[in-house]
Design a protein around this motif. Structure first.
Motif, PDB file in Angstrom:
ATOM      1  N   GLU A 128     -40.030 -41.092 -32.167  1.00 59.99           N
ATOM      2  CA  GLU A 128     -39.154 -39.916 -32.094  1.00 59.99           C
ATOM      3  C   GLU A 128     -38.197 -39.948 -33.276  1.00 59.99           C
ATOM      4  O   GLU A 128     -37.630 -40.998 -33.606  1.00 59.99           O
ATOM      5  N   LEU A 129     -38.038 -38.804 -33.922  1.00 58.44           N
ATOM      6  CA  LEU A 129     -37.140 -38.741 -35.077  1.00 58.44           C
ATOM      7  C   LEU A 129     -35.694 -38.638 -34.612  1.00 58.44           C
ATOM      8  O   LEU A 129     -35.345 -37.806 -33.771  1.00 58.44           O
ATOM      9  N   THR A 130     -34.865 -39.518 -35.158  1.00 56.90           N
ATOM     10  CA  THR A 130     -33.423 -39.499 -34.903  1.00 56.90           C
ATOM     11  C   THR A 130     -32.712 -39.275 -36.234  1.00 56.90           C
ATOM     12  O   THR A 130     -33.341 -39.312 -37.301  1.00 56.90           O
ATOM     13  N   PRO A 131     -31.411 -39.037 -36.215  1.00 56.19           N
ATOM     14  CA  PRO A 131     -30.684 -38.896 -37.486  1.00 56.19           C
ATOM     15  C   PRO A 131     -30.806 -40.128 -38.382  1.00 56.19           C
ATOM     16  O   PRO A 131     -30.607 -40.030 -39.597  1.00 56.19           O
ATOM     17  N   ASP A 132     -31.160 -41.276 -37.790  1.00 55.95           N
ATOM     18  CA  ASP A 132     -31.318 -42.510 -38.563  1.00 55.95           C
ATOM     19  C   ASP A 132     -32.768 -42.818 -38.900  1.00 55.95           C
ATOM     20  O   ASP A 132     -33.088 -43.913 -39.365  1.00 55.95           O
ATOM     21  N   GLY A 133     -33.665 -41.850 -38.652  1.00 56.12           N
ATOM     22  CA  GLY A 133     -35.079 -42.070 -38.936  1.00 56.12           C
ATOM     23  C   GLY A 133     -35.901 -42.223 -37.665  1.00 56.12           C
ATOM     24  O   GLY A 133     -35.360 -42.210 -36.547  1.00 56.12           O
ATOM     25  N   PRO A 134     -37.217 -42.393 -37.785  1.00 58.11           N
ATOM     26  CA  PRO A 134     -38.078 -42.520 -36.611  1.00 58.11           C
ATOM     27  C   PRO A 134     -37.818 -43.827 -35.859  1.00 58.11           C
ATOM     28  O   PRO A 134     -37.682 -44.882 -36.462  1.00 58.11           O
ATOM     29  N   ARG A 135     -37.779 -43.706 -34.537  1.00 62.59           N
ATOM     30  CA  ARG A 135     -37.634 -44.882 -33.687  1.00 62.59           C
ATOM     31  C   ARG A 135     -38.701 -44.851 -32.605  1.00 62.59           C
ATOM     32  O   ARG A 135     -39.191 -43.790 -32.211  1.00 62.59           O
ATOM     33  N   LEU A 136     -39.075 -46.036 -32.131  1.00 66.63           N
ATOM     34  CA  LEU A 136     -40.090 -46.141 -31.093  1.00 66.63           C
ATOM     35  C   LEU A 136     -39.568 -45.602 -29.765  1.00 66.63           C
ATOM     36  O   LEU A 136     -38.384 -45.780 -29.434  1.00 66.63           O
ATOM     37  N   LEU A 137     -40.451 -44.966 -29.009  1.00 65.90           N
ATOM     38  CA  LEU A 137     -40.115 -44.515 -27.677  1.00 65.90           C
ATOM     39  C   LEU A 137     -40.545 -45.578 -26.678  1.00 65.90           C
ATOM     40  O   LEU A 137     -41.697 -46.038 -26.698  1.00 65.90           O
ATOM     41  N   LEU A 138     -39.639 -45.975 -25.805  1.00 64.73           N
ATOM     42  CA  LEU A 138     -39.921 -46.950 -24.758  1.00 64.73           C
ATOM     43  C   LEU A 138     -39.949 -46.245 -23.410  1.00 64.73           C
ATOM     44  O   LEU A 138     -39.203 -45.293 -23.182  1.00 64.73           O
ATOM     45  N   VAL A 139     -40.827 -46.718 -22.516  1.00 64.19           N
ATOM     46  CA  VAL A 139     -40.926 -46.143 -21.179  1.00 64.19           C
ATOM     47  C   VAL A 139     -40.911 -47.273 -20.154  1.00 64.19           C
ATOM     48  O   VAL A 139     -41.685 -48.230 -20.263  1.00 64.19           O
ATOM     49  N   ASP A 140     -40.038 -47.155 -19.169  1.00 64.90           N
ATOM     50  CA  ASP A 140     -39.972 -48.146 -18.096  1.00 64.90           C
ATOM     51  C   ASP A 140     -41.175 -47.936 -17.187  1.00 64.90           C
ATOM     52  O   ASP A 140     -41.329 -46.872 -16.580  1.00 64.90           O
ATOM     53  N   PRO A 141     -42.074 -48.948 -17.060  1.00 63.71           N
ATOM     54  CA  PRO A 141     -43.279 -48.754 -16.250  1.00 63.71           C
ATOM     55  C   PRO A 141     -42.992 -48.622 -14.755  1.00 63.71           C
ATOM     56  O   PRO A 141     -43.860 -48.177 -14.007  1.00 63.71           O
ATOM     57  N   ALA A 142     -41.802 -48.987 -14.317  1.00 58.72           N
ATOM     58  CA  ALA A 142     -41.465 -48.878 -12.898  1.00 58.72           C
ATOM     59  C   ALA A 142     -40.920 -47.502 -12.542  1.00 58.72           C
ATOM     60  O   ALA A 142     -41.221 -46.960 -11.478  1.00 58.72           O
ATOM     61  N   THR A 143     -40.147 -46.906 -13.467  1.00 61.56           N
ATOM     62  CA  THR A 143     -39.472 -45.639 -13.147  1.00 61.56           C
ATOM     63  C   THR A 143     -39.925 -44.472 -14.013  1.00 61.56           C
ATOM     64  O   THR A 143     -39.671 -43.318 -13.670  1.00 61.56           O
ATOM     65  N   GLY A 144     -40.538 -44.756 -15.166  1.00 61.79           N
ATOM     66  CA  GLY A 144     -40.885 -43.687 -16.106  1.00 61.79           C
ATOM     67  C   GLY A 144     -39.726 -43.273 -16.986  1.00 61.79           C
ATOM     68  O   GLY A 144     -39.870 -42.368 -17.822  1.00 61.79           O
ATOM     69  N   GLU A 145     -38.573 -43.926 -16.847  1.00 61.67           N
ATOM     70  CA  GLU A 145     -37.402 -43.567 -17.654  1.00 61.67           C
ATOM     71  C   GLU A 145     -37.659 -43.897 -19.120  1.00 61.67           C
ATOM     72  O   GLU A 145     -38.151 -44.973 -19.460  1.00 61.67           O
TER      73      GLU A 145
END
Length: 317
Positions: A128-145
């Protein structure tokens, strides 16, 4: 995604059959296998009818496609076929004994490789692009958060810049470098022949959706892509990037098109039978009408016909 699909308790390690969760061209109609048999015959002729002729089904699932092609092949070709299903799932109990089964493709292939909806399940990261550049998206496998992880760097950052440049904060991309490498590994094993990848796809940077395509399926319905092992997690494939990787791996000829165009070139038209046949031979009319409906589903540009087809060939040396 890798753990959720292929880990010890992953979705595919449990022996799940894709047909139980989503509909592919293989499951839609035998017309699909018949069209691929025409392609197989073309490749066989181009290679001078080698013995053996390798038929490799990547991401073979329940083995339906390789089994059907084996049963449809004319005797002269069938006797030379060396069929091979490749999947991380256990060998299906009803698979014909002639079909080899493994979790990796043969080291050397002379013939045809079919990867129908395989690359979309090769695990990848989402950025995902942020103002500081692309960062990895993390997903909690228990909640989907969802949350943001570290920056995208190195080869993945270079891949994004070339194949899926992000423009606005909040835009997302699926980093397809693992798919490129997986496809290149297949093409590099071709001593001579053709490899075909058929998948949900986008084929140019201008064609990439700004929020990505990551999704999931469970019991025939779309589901939230939560990596808990309970669902099939998938994302569309950047087939243009895979094509470049295949060429770097030795492909001499490349065709990138749609399933509609590819199947129509193999004789699948969806053309309805003439109405006069309904009066002269009602049974034949109904049979041909049913087939026309099956063909129409496979070439529907808003459905299966909109899939991408990447065919890459290595000539005999």
């Amino acid at each position: 995604m890798d753990t959720a699909l292929y880990g010890e308790h992953g979705f595919y390690r449990r022996g799940e059959r894709p047909a139980h969760h989503f509909r592919t061209s293989v499951h839609a109609s035998d017309v699909f296998a018949e069209a691929l048999l025409s392609l197989l015959a073309e490749v066989d002729a181009a290679l001078g009818h080698p013995d053996p002729f390798d038929l490799v089904d990547m991401g073979a699932g329940g083995g339906e496609l390789v089994s059907r092609l084996l049963s449809l092949a004319p005797a002269e070709l069938a006797v030379r076929l060396r069929p091979h299903g490749v999947d991380l799932s256990p060998r299906p109990a009803d698979l014909p004994g002639r079909v080899e089964w493994s979790d990796t493709p043969p080291d050397k292939i002379t013939g045809l490789v079919v990867a129908n909806e395989w690359l979309d399940n090769v695990p990848l990261d989402v950025a995902e692009l942020t103002p500081d550049g692309p960062r990895l998206l993390l997903v909690d496998p228990a909640t989907g958060e969802e949350s943001l992880g570290g920056p995208v760097t190195g080869e993945d950052a270079a891949w994004l810049e070339r194949w899926w440049p992000l423009r606005r904060p909040g835009d997302r991309a699926e980093v397809g470098r693992p798919r490129d490498e997986a496809w290149a590994s297949v093409v590099s094993r071709l001593a001579a022949g053709t490899a075909v990848a058929i998948d949900y796809a986008h084929t140019s940077p201008a064609d990439r959706p700004c929020h990505g395509t990551l999704t999931a399926y469970r019991d025939g319905r779309p589901a939230a892509p939560v990596p808990d092992g309970s669902c099939d997690i998938t994302a569309h494939v950047a087939l243009d990037a895979c094509a470049a990787a295949g060429e770097a791996a030795g492909a001499a000829e490349t065709t990138l098109t749609t399933q509609r165009a590819a199947l129509m070139s193999l004789g699948v038209t969806g053309r309805r039978p003439p109405l006069d046949l309904a009066r002269t031979d009602p049974r034949a009319y109904l049979t041909r009408l049913s087939r026309a409906g099956q063909e129409a589903e496979l070439i529907d540009p808003h459905g299966l016909g909109g899939f991408g087809w990447l065919a890459q060939s290595v000539p005999p040396r």
